[in-house]
Design an enzyme around this catalytic site. Sequence first.
Site, PDB file in Angstrom:
ATOM      1  N   HIS A   1      -7.650   9.612   4.134  1.00  0.00           N
ATOM      2  CA  HIS A   1      -7.381   8.490   5.058  1.00  0.00           C
ATOM      3  C   HIS A   1      -7.844   8.875   6.457  1.00  0.00           C
ATOM      4  O   HIS A   1      -7.644  10.003   6.895  1.00  0.00           O
ATOM      5  CB  HIS A   1      -5.881   8.201   5.131  1.00  0.00           C
ATOM      6  CG  HIS A   1      -5.332   7.594   3.870  1.00  0.00           C
ATOM      7  ND1 HIS A   1      -4.289   8.139   3.177  1.00  0.00           N
ATOM      8  CD2 HIS A   1      -5.679   6.466   3.200  1.00  0.00           C
ATOM      9  CE1 HIS A   1      -4.011   7.376   2.127  1.00  0.00           C
ATOM     10  NE2 HIS A   1      -4.836   6.361   2.115  1.00  0.00           N
TER      11      HIS A   1
ATOM     12  N   GLY B   1      -9.166   5.410   1.638  1.00  0.00           N
ATOM     13  CA  GLY B   1      -9.917   6.106   2.685  1.00  0.00           C
ATOM     14  C   GLY B   1     -11.311   5.527   2.891  1.00  0.00           C
ATOM     15  O   GLY B   1     -12.275   6.266   3.127  1.00  0.00           O
ATOM     16  N   GLY B   2     -11.423   4.196   2.821  1.00  0.00           N
ATOM     17  CA  GLY B   2     -12.744   3.549   2.880  1.00  0.00           C
ATOM     18  C   GLY B   2     -13.428   3.601   4.233  1.00  0.00           C
ATOM     19  O   GLY B   2     -14.585   3.207   4.375  1.00  0.00           O
TER      20      GLY B   2
ATOM     21  N   ASP C   1       0.852  -1.198   0.000  1.00  0.00           N
ATOM     22  CA  ASP C   1       0.000   0.000   0.000  1.00  0.00           C
ATOM     23  C   ASP C   1       0.892   1.254   0.000  1.00  0.00           C
ATOM     24  O   ASP C   1       1.785   1.374   0.846  1.00  0.00           O
ATOM     25  CB  ASP C   1      -0.865  -0.051   1.276  1.00  0.00           C
ATOM     26  CG  ASP C   1      -1.944   1.003   1.296  1.00  0.00           C
ATOM     27  OD1 ASP C   1      -2.341   1.486   0.230  1.00  0.00           O
ATOM     28  OD2 ASP C   1      -2.400   1.340   2.417  1.00  0.00           O
ATOM     29  N   HIS C   2       0.661   2.161  -0.914  1.00  0.00           N
ATOM     30  CA  HIS C   2       1.424   3.426  -1.005  1.00  0.00           C
ATOM     31  C   HIS C   2       2.937   3.203  -0.988  1.00  0.00           C
ATOM     32  O   HIS C   2       3.663   3.770  -0.160  1.00  0.00           O
ATOM     33  CB  HIS C   2       1.050   4.374   0.145  1.00  0.00           C
ATOM     34  CG  HIS C   2      -0.338   4.895   0.025  1.00  0.00           C
ATOM     35  ND1 HIS C   2      -0.695   5.836  -0.908  1.00  0.00           N
ATOM     36  CD2 HIS C   2      -1.459   4.588   0.710  1.00  0.00           C
ATOM     37  CE1 HIS C   2      -1.998   6.086  -0.790  1.00  0.00           C
ATOM     38  NE2 HIS C   2      -2.482   5.335   0.169  1.00  0.00           N
TER      39      HIS C   2
ATOM     40  N   ASP D   1       3.216   4.537  -5.380  1.00  0.00           N
ATOM     41  CA  ASP D   1       2.569   5.838  -5.173  1.00  0.00           C
ATOM     42  C   ASP D   1       3.527   6.951  -5.593  1.00  0.00           C
ATOM     43  O   ASP D   1       4.350   7.414  -4.812  1.00  0.00           O
ATOM     44  CB  ASP D   1       2.171   5.992  -3.698  1.00  0.00           C
ATOM     45  CG  ASP D   1       1.466   7.326  -3.440  1.00  0.00           C
ATOM     46  OD1 ASP D   1       1.389   8.145  -4.382  1.00  0.00           O
ATOM     47  OD2 ASP D   1       1.009   7.540  -2.310  1.00  0.00           O
TER      48      ASP D   1
ATOM     49  N   ASN E   1      -8.543   0.655   6.464  1.00  0.00           N
ATOM     50  CA  ASN E   1      -7.503   0.457   7.463  1.00  0.00           C
ATOM     51  C   ASN E   1      -7.985   0.954   8.828  1.00  0.00           C
ATOM     52  O   ASN E   1      -8.138   0.187   9.786  1.00  0.00           O
ATOM     53  CB  ASN E   1      -6.228   1.202   7.026  1.00  0.00           C
ATOM     54  CG  ASN E   1      -5.047   0.926   7.930  1.00  0.00           C
ATOM     55  OD1 ASN E   1      -5.122   0.123   8.851  1.00  0.00           O
ATOM     56  ND2 ASN E   1      -3.941   1.604   7.682  1.00  0.00           N
ATOM     57  N   THR E   2      -8.260   2.260   8.911  1.00  0.00           N
ATOM     58  CA  THR E   2      -8.568   2.886  10.203  1.00  0.00           C
ATOM     59  C   THR E   2      -9.737   2.208  10.927  1.00  0.00           C
ATOM     60  O   THR E   2      -9.711   2.041  12.145  1.00  0.00           O
ATOM     61  CB  THR E   2      -8.887   4.380   9.984  1.00  0.00           C
ATOM     62  OG1 THR E   2      -7.811   4.966   9.239  1.00  0.00           O
ATOM     63  CG2 THR E   2      -9.060   5.111  11.285  1.00  0.00           C
TER      64      THR E   2
HETATM   65  P1  13P Z   1      -8.690   4.329   5.884  1.00  0.00           P
HETATM   66  O1  13P Z   1      -7.616   4.266   6.896  1.00  0.00           O
HETATM   67  O2  13P Z   1      -9.372   5.640   5.855  1.00  0.00           O
HETATM   68  O3  13P Z   1      -9.641   3.201   5.985  1.00  0.00           O
HETATM   69  O4  13P Z   1      -7.983   4.216   4.446  1.00  0.00           O
HETATM   70  C1  13P Z   1      -7.208   3.095   4.164  1.00  0.00           C
HETATM   71  C2  13P Z   1      -6.481   3.237   2.891  1.00  0.00           C
HETATM   72  O5  13P Z   1      -6.858   3.981   2.013  1.00  0.00           O
HETATM   73  C3  13P Z   1      -5.273   2.446   2.704  1.00  0.00           C
HETATM   74  O6  13P Z   1      -4.568   2.792   1.572  1.00  0.00           O
END
Ligand code: 13P
Length: 288
Positions: free
Chosen positions: A178, A209-210, A85-86, A106, A232-233
């Site tokens: 995010h 940023g789901g 990721d990134h 990224d 993620n968060t």
């Molecule tokens: P969140 O932390 O907002 O869920 O986003 C996760 C993300 O986009 C990982 O690349």
Amino acid sequence: MKLQSATTMLQKAIDGKYAVAQININNLEWAKAALTTAQELNSPIILGVTEGAGKYMAGYKTVVGMVNGMLEELKITVPVAIHLDHGSYDAVLQCIDAGFSSVMYDGSHEPIEQNIANTKKFVEICNSKGLSLEAEVGSIGGEEDGVVGSGECADPDECKRIADLGVTMLAAGIGNIHGKYPDNWQGLSFDTLRAVKEKVGNLPLVLHGGTGIPVDMIKEAISLGVAKINVNTECQWAFQKATRAYIEAEKDLSGKGFDPRKLLAPGYEAIKAAVKEKLELFGSAGKA
Ligand code: 13P
């Protein structure tokens, strides 16, 4: 089932008008919770690994070894990808070497010509190894694992230039952030998403940023070509809340000894519940 690239899962998602979840993992509990929930729901899944999470888990090779072990020992039969990721330039090379089945380069913080040149190089490498590649245009707002983005909307013409290189999927900034969305957040820019889609055709689009995007916006984004949504968060919040509650309830640990498996169990269940909700919302449940 062996690890696979995200290419086929995402093409199926585009055709079936649903999105595959990228669930970011941080440790064994996270990975096990994501894999077992995907298996229970018969859903494909992408395990996301940031550079920071990779370091925490003792390096990318450890992550690949752990996940491969789980696929075998937990008898996971649904499609699974491990995805950086990134990733920075160097991290992409390290993850490819370690056996990741998918990577994100990224280059959104670079000038567009540099982003294009680096992405082009990774397209060649990934194609030669059968790996999937995500590129980014227009940075995602907020902070994730030390990577900070100001959250600009992507330029559709730049998206087309990156798409034409032959990437598997494209993260285009459309006002997504995010972590926690601020109270005055304007929402996703569907005009940008439509304009990008028009330029890139059937290429799967990725929504970062789901966590915390309202359900109606998630559904609209999927209807406009988003085929992967990153989370993620939300799992971190779920884990933290359940762990705090457990510690609060078990304040008096004297004489009980200390078993980390008991401490981590409520958080594990909380991540499973968060992942289940996302797989159902994104429509990938039952699609393996
Ligand atoms: P969140 O932390 O907002 O869920 O986003 C996760 C993300 O986009 C990982 O690349």
